[in-house]
Design a protein around this motif. Sequence first.
Motif, PDB file in Angstrom:
ATOM      1  N   HIS A  29       0.853  -1.195   0.000  1.00 57.91           N
ATOM      2  CA  HIS A  29       0.000   0.000   0.000  1.00 57.91           C
ATOM      3  C   HIS A  29       0.890   1.247   0.000  1.00 57.91           C
ATOM      4  O   HIS A  29       1.895   1.303   0.717  1.00 57.91           O
ATOM      5  CB  HIS A  29      -0.899  -0.017   1.238  1.00 57.91           C
ATOM      6  CG  HIS A  29      -2.008   0.980   1.195  1.00 57.91           C
ATOM      7  ND1 HIS A  29      -1.810   2.333   1.380  1.00 57.91           N
ATOM      8  CD2 HIS A  29      -3.349   0.813   0.996  1.00 57.91           C
ATOM      9  CE1 HIS A  29      -2.969   2.965   1.304  1.00 57.91           C
ATOM     10  NE2 HIS A  29      -3.915   2.072   1.068  1.00 57.91           N
ATOM     11  N   PRO A  30       0.558   2.267  -0.791  1.00 56.93           N
ATOM     12  CA  PRO A  30       1.425   3.452  -0.877  1.00 56.93           C
ATOM     13  C   PRO A  30       1.532   4.227   0.423  1.00 56.93           C
ATOM     14  O   PRO A  30       2.457   5.043   0.576  1.00 56.93           O
ATOM     15  CB  PRO A  30       0.755   4.300  -1.970  1.00 56.93           C
ATOM     16  CG  PRO A  30      -0.654   3.802  -2.052  1.00 56.93           C
ATOM     17  CD  PRO A  30      -0.589   2.342  -1.715  1.00 56.93           C
ATOM     18  N   ASP A  31       0.613   3.976   1.369  1.00 52.14           N
ATOM     19  CA  ASP A  31       0.628   4.737   2.618  1.00 52.14           C
ATOM     20  C   ASP A  31       1.129   3.910   3.800  1.00 52.14           C
ATOM     21  O   ASP A  31       0.752   4.144   4.956  1.00 52.14           O
ATOM     22  CB  ASP A  31      -0.774   5.281   2.922  1.00 52.14           C
ATOM     23  CG  ASP A  31      -1.243   6.280   1.875  1.00 52.14           C
ATOM     24  OD1 ASP A  31      -0.389   6.956   1.283  1.00 52.14           O
ATOM     25  OD2 ASP A  31      -2.466   6.350   1.625  1.00 52.14           O
ATOM     26  N   ALA A  45       1.528   2.794   9.252  1.00 52.59           N
ATOM     27  CA  ALA A  45       0.795   3.649   8.324  1.00 52.59           C
ATOM     28  C   ALA A  45       1.381   5.054   8.325  1.00 52.59           C
ATOM     29  O   ALA A  45       1.646   5.628   9.393  1.00 52.59           O
ATOM     30  CB  ALA A  45      -0.676   3.699   8.717  1.00 52.59           C
ATOM     31  N   THR A  46       1.574   5.637   7.151  1.00 49.55           N
ATOM     32  CA  THR A  46       2.053   7.013   7.034  1.00 49.55           C
ATOM     33  C   THR A  46       0.899   8.000   6.871  1.00 49.55           C
ATOM     34  O   THR A  46       1.099   9.201   6.908  1.00 49.55           O
ATOM     35  CB  THR A  46       3.014   7.148   5.848  1.00 49.55           C
ATOM     36  OG1 THR A  46       2.348   6.749   4.651  1.00 49.55           O
ATOM     37  CG2 THR A  46       4.253   6.287   6.056  1.00 49.55           C
ATOM     38  N   LYS A  47      -0.321   7.461   6.672  1.00 48.71           N
ATOM     39  CA  LYS A  47      -1.538   8.265   6.596  1.00 48.71           C
ATOM     40  C   LYS A  47      -2.677   7.448   7.191  1.00 48.71           C
ATOM     41  O   LYS A  47      -2.526   6.246   7.439  1.00 48.71           O
ATOM     42  CB  LYS A  47      -1.878   8.629   5.142  1.00 48.71           C
ATOM     43  CG  LYS A  47      -0.889   9.541   4.451  1.00 48.71           C
ATOM     44  CD  LYS A  47      -1.360   9.849   3.023  1.00 48.71           C
ATOM     45  CE  LYS A  47      -0.374  10.764   2.298  1.00 48.71           C
ATOM     46  NZ  LYS A  47      -0.832  11.043   0.902  1.00 48.71           N
ATOM     47  N   ASN A  48      -3.814   8.078   7.416  1.00 47.12           N
ATOM     48  CA  ASN A  48      -4.995   7.315   7.808  1.00 47.12           C
ATOM     49  C   ASN A  48      -5.427   6.430   6.646  1.00 47.12           C
ATOM     50  O   ASN A  48      -5.573   6.905   5.514  1.00 47.12           O
ATOM     51  CB  ASN A  48      -6.139   8.248   8.187  1.00 47.12           C
ATOM     52  CG  ASN A  48      -5.850   9.048   9.442  1.00 47.12           C
ATOM     53  OD1 ASN A  48      -5.117   8.591  10.323  1.00 47.12           O
ATOM     54  ND2 ASN A  48      -6.410  10.244   9.536  1.00 47.12           N
ATOM     55  N   ILE A  49      -5.612   5.136   6.930  1.00 51.27           N
ATOM     56  CA  ILE A  49      -5.981   4.179   5.880  1.00 51.27           C
ATOM     57  C   ILE A  49      -7.365   3.632   6.197  1.00 51.27           C
ATOM     58  O   ILE A  49      -7.598   3.134   7.302  1.00 51.27           O
ATOM     59  CB  ILE A  49      -4.950   3.037   5.800  1.00 51.27           C
ATOM     60  CG1 ILE A  49      -3.559   3.593   5.500  1.00 51.27           C
ATOM     61  CG2 ILE A  49      -5.360   2.026   4.723  1.00 51.27           C
ATOM     62  CD1 ILE A  49      -2.464   2.537   5.494  1.00 51.27           C
ATOM     63  N   LEU A 262      -2.919   7.056  11.218  1.00 52.75           N
ATOM     64  CA  LEU A 262      -1.553   7.506  10.974  1.00 52.75           C
ATOM     65  C   LEU A 262      -0.652   7.086  12.142  1.00 52.75           C
ATOM     66  O   LEU A 262      -0.964   7.320  13.306  1.00 52.75           O
ATOM     67  CB  LEU A 262      -1.537   9.033  10.832  1.00 52.75           C
ATOM     68  CG  LEU A 262      -0.179   9.723  10.926  1.00 52.75           C
ATOM     69  CD1 LEU A 262       0.697   9.340   9.738  1.00 52.75           C
ATOM     70  CD2 LEU A 262      -0.361  11.243  10.985  1.00 52.75           C
TER      71      LEU A 262
END
Length: 417
Positions: A29-31, A45-49, A262
């Motif tokens: 996943h890109p995030d 996670a680098t963002k909310n998924i 995140l």
Amino acid sequence: MAGPQTSDSLSRALSEFQQWFSANGGWTHPDIVFNEVPSGSSVVATKNIPGDSSMVRCPFKLAVTPSLATSALASVHIEPQGWTERQLICTYICFHWILDEPSRPAKFAHRHYIGILPSADKLRTPLHFTTEELEAFRGSNLYAATLDRTSEWQSEWEQCQKFITQVNQVWGTAFTWDRYLTAATYLSSRAFPSTVLSQIPSLASTPSAYPILLPGIDSLNHERARPVTWLVSHPDTGSMDAARNFEDEATISVVLHKPTALGEEILNNYGAKPNAELILGYGFSIPQNPDDTILLKIGGGEGKRWEVGRQAQGIDGVWEEVQRLLGAATDASERLYEDDLEAAEVLSDMIQSLLDRLPDLHKLQATIRSEVMTMLRDYVEGQKDILDSVNAFAEDKKEKAIESAREQGIELVFEDD
């Protein structure tokens, strides 16, 4: 084998793995990002998924399987007969360390994957405990299981080393017990049953299933009861060509159904496992694990074992076996109160003996590492809770036997009353 991983070497290895994984059809996943942690690496996670998102996808062709290992070993003239799946995969892993980069055949294709696995100094299964740490578990089922596993794996290693030495003495010398133990620990802590590679994937093993390693997917750590789905995507197998290319084109993904915030770790679900299995195979435990069990064996019971869980789940088989060995009637409705009373006392004595043998947490060596201490406390808590619940079961059977006697006009008097 390489020494302990430094921060820089692990960062480089993680970057190289992601490039290799992507170049060979893998996807993440890109995030999400691979991060360094004391035990090796984790995925966060680098963002909310949002929920119902696919996190990692691995092509079947990247799986480490016994057949892949067999083919790779044959390329260096190692063609043993009768080796187990574990021996094949562990030897395949070890030869990534034994063969220098320029001389390593192309079939040994998992260098970048093996490069991100934790170094031996970071492994925490009981086979990696110090002598003092293992002694702290003495008196428990886990202590005996560790000795049994050590003996089994060492026998496997000796068989492999003898065969390899006959092919190449230098390789045989480099095929050390420490390397085999590290590879076998990777397999015990990261392997999935081959049933996940079927068109309808399942974590439920079958008699014909064998262990496999799934790069990328096995980087996700475990959380009990985490809602996930294993999803296999494959070509339309209606045609003969598509059926032949199934393993080359199929992929397996892990879909997380709960949203991930995140900074949160991306976690998988390995299935319901007691702490004994988690500690022995993986090197970690779960506090107050609801799935904890204990194996009970009764003298004279022909070696049969019963797996009993918390709240005495599964104790009925033990109870019936005690009754059988004491000569009670097979039909429970025909038993006398004396039968239940004697069986309850026998079961209670057996359980008290097991409680007395459990490790004493107040007499632990100060040299035990904190991670091992945590596992020991979690394990003992579960074992004691289960044994206490079995004691309560026996006490309930005793009280019912006494009440049955009273109903027959018999008042029982015990020496300790």
